[in-house]
Write a protein that holds these residues in place. Structure first.
Motif, mmCIF file in Angstrom:
data_model
loop_
_atom_site.group_PDB
_atom_site.id
_atom_site.type_symbol
_atom_site.label_atom_id
_atom_site.label_comp_id
_atom_site.label_asym_id
_atom_site.label_seq_id
_atom_site.Cartn_x
_atom_site.Cartn_y
_atom_site.Cartn_z
ATOM 1 N N PRO A 184 0.733 -1.277 0.005
ATOM 2 C CA PRO A 184 -0.075 -0.066 -0.094
ATOM 3 C C PRO A 184 1.405 1.012 -0.314
ATOM 4 N N TRP A 185 2.475 0.955 0.168
ATOM 5 C CA TRP A 185 2.818 2.304 -0.514
ATOM 6 C C TRP A 185 3.012 3.203 -1.053
ATOM 7 N N THR A 186 1.340 2.635 -2.341
ATOM 8 C CA THR A 186 2.393 4.151 -3.163
ATOM 9 C C THR A 186 0.889 4.458 -2.671
ATOM 10 N N LEU A 187 0.290 5.064 -2.467
ATOM 11 C CA LEU A 187 -0.286 5.821 -1.423
ATOM 12 C C LEU A 187 0.450 7.060 -0.664
ATOM 13 N N LEU A 188 1.691 6.654 -0.581
ATOM 14 C CA LEU A 188 2.625 7.932 -0.307
ATOM 15 C C LEU A 188 2.331 8.830 -1.414
ATOM 16 N N ALA A 189 2.505 8.409 -3.011
ATOM 17 C CA ALA A 189 2.547 9.464 -4.312
ATOM 18 C C ALA A 189 0.955 10.050 -4.824
ATOM 19 N N GLU A 190 -0.126 10.048 -3.475
ATOM 20 C CA GLU A 190 -1.146 10.866 -3.845
ATOM 21 C C GLU A 190 -0.989 12.636 -3.465
ATOM 22 N N GLN A 191 -1.514 12.969 -4.273
ATOM 23 C CA GLN A 191 -0.838 14.728 -4.188
ATOM 24 C C GLN A 191 -1.502 14.923 -3.072
ATOM 25 N N ASP A 192 -2.356 14.419 -2.678
ATOM 26 C CA ASP A 192 -2.717 15.483 -1.116
ATOM 27 C C ASP A 192 -1.585 15.275 0.105
ATOM 28 N N VAL A 193 -0.537 14.415 0.431
ATOM 29 C CA VAL A 193 0.430 14.610 1.081
ATOM 30 C C VAL A 193 0.699 15.161 1.378
ATOM 31 N N LEU A 194 1.362 15.760 3.131
ATOM 32 C CA LEU A 194 1.678 16.461 3.173
ATOM 33 C C LEU A 194 3.273 16.579 3.753
ATOM 34 N N SER A 220 12.497 18.837 0.145
ATOM 35 C CA SER A 220 13.708 18.786 1.295
ATOM 36 C C SER A 220 14.605 18.090 1.601
ATOM 37 N N LEU A 221 16.326 18.645 1.649
ATOM 38 C CA LEU A 221 16.874 18.079 2.569
ATOM 39 C C LEU A 221 16.975 17.157 3.966
ATOM 40 N N VAL A 222 17.499 15.544 3.290
ATOM 41 C CA VAL A 222 17.432 14.746 4.709
ATOM 42 C C VAL A 222 18.620 14.830 5.249
ATOM 43 N N SER A 223 18.916 14.581 6.633
ATOM 44 C CA SER A 223 20.386 13.880 7.337
ATOM 45 C C SER A 223 20.083 13.098 8.222
ATOM 46 N N ASP A 224 20.698 11.942 8.309
ATOM 47 C CA ASP A 224 20.911 11.300 9.195
ATOM 48 C C ASP A 224 20.182 11.650 10.682
ATOM 49 N N GLY A 225 19.395 10.991 11.233
ATOM 50 C CA GLY A 225 19.101 11.572 12.609
ATOM 51 C C GLY A 225 17.212 12.384 12.222
ATOM 52 N N ASP A 226 17.151 12.328 10.940
ATOM 53 C CA ASP A 226 15.846 13.460 10.679
ATOM 54 C C ASP A 226 14.761 12.746 11.457
ATOM 55 N N GLU A 227 13.692 13.363 10.939
ATOM 56 C CA GLU A 227 12.246 12.748 11.667
ATOM 57 C C GLU A 227 11.755 13.124 10.409
ATOM 58 N N ILE A 228 10.717 12.374 9.344
ATOM 59 C CA ILE A 228 10.413 12.840 8.141
ATOM 60 C C ILE A 228 8.815 11.907 8.566
ATOM 61 N N ALA A 229 7.539 12.812 8.321
ATOM 62 C CA ALA A 229 6.293 12.721 9.014
ATOM 63 C C ALA A 229 5.405 12.624 7.481
ATOM 64 N N PHE A 230 5.033 12.046 7.095
ATOM 65 C CA PHE A 230 3.907 12.117 6.330
ATOM 66 C C PHE A 230 1.925 12.210 6.625
ATOM 67 N N PHE A 231 1.068 12.958 6.425
ATOM 68 C CA PHE A 231 -0.071 13.078 6.687
ATOM 69 C C PHE A 231 -0.815 13.892 5.663
ATOM 70 N N PRO A 232 -2.059 13.554 5.589
ATOM 71 C CA PRO A 232 -3.340 14.313 4.799
ATOM 72 C C PRO A 232 -3.707 15.450 5.400
ATOM 73 N N PRO A 233 -4.095 16.832 4.453
ATOM 74 C CA PRO A 233 -4.246 17.711 4.940
ATOM 75 C C PRO A 233 -5.216 17.637 6.421
ATOM 76 N N VAL A 234 -4.998 19.031 6.979
ATOM 77 C CA VAL A 234 -5.736 19.271 8.456
ATOM 78 C C VAL A 234 -7.049 20.234 7.490
ATOM 79 N N THR A 235 -8.277 19.254 7.989
ATOM 80 C CA THR A 235 -9.452 19.714 7.853
ATOM 81 C C THR A 235 -10.723 20.772 9.347
ATOM 82 N N GLY A 236 -11.266 21.361 9.287
ATOM 83 C CA GLY A 236 -11.581 21.704 10.130
ATOM 84 C C GLY A 236 -13.179 22.159 10.164
ATOM 85 N N GLY A 237 -13.633 22.181 10.929
ATOM 86 C CA GLY A 237 -15.118 22.028 11.062
ATOM 87 C C GLY A 237 -15.404 23.038 11.720
#
Length: 81
Positions: A42-52, A64-81
């Motif tokens: 299911p890793w192809t989910l990361l290819a979706e345009q709206d993944v932040l 963005s450049l990355v270095s050893d020790g970094d943290e990367i987060a993938f998440f959907p857009p935040v919506t409010g209500g």
């Protein structure tokens, strides 16, 4: 080692909230993202345009450049209500 975190539907569909990724020669978030997507479903989910993306808790882009020790987060857009 890079700690990768997944939130919301990504966490649910991937079946994990974190992944320890062995840092090798990757230079950008896109490099890592492409290697994850190459794993297939299911890793192809990361290819979706709206993944932040955040690196070290700062919203950023795939270039963005990355270095050893970094943290990367993938998440959907935040919506409010």
């Amino acid at each position: 080692m890079i700690n990768i975190r997944f939130f919301a539907f990504l966490r649910e569909r991937l079946g994990t909230d974190t992944l320890d990724y062995e840092f090798t020669d990757e230079k950008t978030v896109l490099d890592i993202k492409q290697k994850l997507i190459a794993r297939g479903e299911p890793w192809t989910l990361l290819a979706e345009q709206d993944v932040l993306i955040a690196v070290n808790q700062t919203l950023t882009s795939e270039s963005s450049l990355v270095s050893d020790g970094d943290e990367i987060a993938f998440f959907p857009p935040v919506t409010g209500g």
